[in-house]
Structure formats: C-alpha cells, structure tokens
Design a protein around this motif. Sequence first.
Motif, short mmCIF file in Angstrom:
data_model
loop_
_atom_site.label_atom_id
_atom_site.label_comp_id
_atom_site.label_asym_id
_atom_site.label_seq_id
_atom_site.Cartn_x
_atom_site.Cartn_y
_atom_site.Cartn_z
N PRO A 1 0.82 -1.20 0.00
CA PRO A 1 0.00 0.00 0.00
C PRO A 1 0.86 1.26 0.00
N GLY A 2 0.50 2.21 -0.85
CA GLY A 2 1.22 3.47 -0.93
C GLY A 2 2.50 3.39 -1.74
N GLY A 3 2.77 2.27 -2.38
CA GLY A 3 4.00 2.12 -3.15
C GLY A 3 3.93 2.68 -4.56
N ALA A 4 2.74 3.05 -5.01
CA ALA A 4 2.59 3.54 -6.38
C ALA A 4 3.36 4.83 -6.60
N GLU A 5 3.35 5.72 -5.61
CA GLU A 5 4.07 6.99 -5.77
C GLU A 5 5.56 6.76 -5.95
N ALA A 6 6.12 5.81 -5.21
CA ALA A 6 7.55 5.51 -5.32
C ALA A 6 7.87 4.94 -6.70
N VAL A 7 6.97 4.11 -7.23
CA VAL A 7 7.21 3.54 -8.57
C VAL A 7 7.22 4.64 -9.61
N TYR A 8 6.21 5.52 -9.58
CA TYR A 8 6.15 6.58 -10.58
C TYR A 8 7.29 7.58 -10.41
N ALA A 9 7.71 7.84 -9.19
CA ALA A 9 8.81 8.78 -8.95
C ALA A 9 10.15 8.23 -9.45
N HIS A 10 10.31 6.90 -9.43
CA HIS A 10 11.57 6.27 -9.83
C HIS A 10 11.46 5.50 -11.14
N GLU A 11 10.43 5.76 -11.94
CA GLU A 11 10.22 4.98 -13.15
C GLU A 11 11.40 5.03 -14.12
N PRO A 12 12.03 6.17 -14.39
CA PRO A 12 13.19 6.14 -15.31
C PRO A 12 14.32 5.24 -14.80
N LYS A 13 14.60 5.30 -13.51
CA LYS A 13 15.64 4.45 -12.94
C LYS A 13 15.23 2.98 -12.99
N LEU A 14 13.95 2.70 -12.72
CA LEU A 14 13.45 1.32 -12.81
C LEU A 14 13.59 0.78 -14.22
N ARG A 15 13.22 1.58 -15.22
CA ARG A 15 13.34 1.13 -16.61
C ARG A 15 14.80 0.83 -16.94
N ASP A 16 15.70 1.66 -16.46
CA ASP A 16 17.13 1.45 -16.72
C ASP A 16 17.62 0.13 -16.12
N VAL A 17 17.32 -0.12 -14.86
CA VAL A 17 17.80 -1.36 -14.23
C VAL A 17 17.09 -2.57 -14.81
N PHE A 18 15.81 -2.44 -15.17
CA PHE A 18 15.10 -3.56 -15.80
C PHE A 18 15.72 -3.90 -17.15
N LEU A 19 16.03 -2.88 -17.95
CA LEU A 19 16.66 -3.14 -19.25
C LEU A 19 18.02 -3.80 -19.06
N GLN A 20 18.78 -3.38 -18.07
CA GLN A 20 20.08 -4.00 -17.83
C GLN A 20 19.94 -5.48 -17.48
N VAL A 21 18.96 -5.80 -16.63
CA VAL A 21 18.71 -7.20 -16.27
C VAL A 21 18.29 -7.99 -17.52
N MET A 22 17.42 -7.40 -18.36
CA MET A 22 16.96 -8.10 -19.56
C MET A 22 18.08 -8.27 -20.57
N PHE A 23 18.96 -7.26 -20.72
CA PHE A 23 20.10 -7.40 -21.62
C PHE A 23 21.03 -8.50 -21.13
N ASP A 24 21.29 -8.53 -19.84
CA ASP A 24 22.14 -9.60 -19.28
C ASP A 24 21.50 -10.97 -19.51
N HIS A 25 20.20 -11.06 -19.32
CA HIS A 25 19.47 -12.32 -19.54
C HIS A 25 19.59 -12.75 -21.01
N ALA A 26 19.45 -11.79 -21.92
CA ALA A 26 19.56 -12.10 -23.35
C ALA A 26 20.98 -12.54 -23.70
N ASN A 27 21.99 -11.87 -23.13
CA ASN A 27 23.38 -12.22 -23.43
C ASN A 27 23.78 -13.58 -22.89
N MET A 28 23.10 -14.05 -21.84
CA MET A 28 23.37 -15.39 -21.29
C MET A 28 22.59 -16.46 -22.03
N GLY A 29 21.83 -16.09 -23.06
CA GLY A 29 21.06 -17.06 -23.83
C GLY A 29 19.69 -17.34 -23.25
#
Length: 173
Positions: free
Chosen positions: A101-129
């Motif tokens: 509860p109340g976590g939505a504001e934190a997600v929207y406030a940090h969305e650019p940083k979240l997208r960045d770390v998510f993409l890094q995890v997905m790129f690493d996952h793709a590079n590992m096959g």
Amino acid sequence: MKILLPLILLLLGIGGGVGAGLALRPAADAPSGDAALSGDPGAPEPPAEAEEPMAQPAAALEDHAAPAEYIKLNNQFVVPVVERGAVEAVMVMSLSLEVGPGGAEAVYAHEPKLRDVFLQVMFDHANMGGFAGVFTDTARLDTLRSGLVESAAGVIGPAVKSVLITDFVRQPL
C-alpha cells in the motif's frame, strides 16, 4: 442344466463383489467423497474441526491482510536477441509491479531508474542465452523475474513484492 451353471456363477460373482466391497470400504470416520456429496442422511458427518480453516502462520495472514497495488509500467521493453554477431530477434515485454500500500508513488517517482535497471537485467538475460531456444521455460522465466525483483528492490526498497510479466513476445527479424 445348461442355464443353471451360468446362473450360479453369476450369483457367486455378485456375492463376491458385494463381500469385497463391504470388507474394503473406508472407515466410518473417513467418509468417501460420494457419500458426503450425495447428501445421504445415513452418511456420517465430517468431524467439526474439518470445517475450520487450517491454522496459518501469522506472517502469511499479515501478507494477505495488506492489499497489494499493481502498477503497469507505461511503455513496453524491447530487448534485442543477438546470435552469431547479428540481431536475430527482439523480445517485446510489458511489466507490472506488485507493491505494498502506498508504493505507487515511489514507482512513478523512480520509473526512469526502474526502466534502466530492468533493461540491464533483460540485456544480461539475453546475453546469457535466456531468450534463445525454449525461452518460456519456467526456470528461465523464474531467473528473469528474480533478477527484476532484486533490481526493483534496489531502487524502491522492500515495498516491491513482485514483478509481473504481463506480455511477452519474441519477434524474429
């Protein structure tokens, strides 16, 4: 005489079946599902403690008491799949976050940083096959999800309960 022998064998078979059924029936304190469902008045009632829910740990009850919020991230994630030095396909994914509860504001406030770390995890996952072959394998998706949850918790904190993969497409090029 020709009719008498089959009739005797039929009666012996029926009698043997009834006797085996009576000998092998379940105990009176564990009624079969058919007797309990049929509403037979002669069927024994289930024990009173079976009607009460099983005892759950206090932590599990607290987790269910707090409602979760689901936040869909605005844009999809596009991850290239590189094989033999060339982009063979792209993975297109949509993600949602399950937060307390109340976590939505934190997600929207940090969305650019979240997208960045998510993409890094997905790129690493793709590079590992992780997106090659049977990329929908449960073990591979669990590895990806756990990496996404860890990276989200690093940005937002313990408010993140889960990362949900809502859309998942591999588009060959």
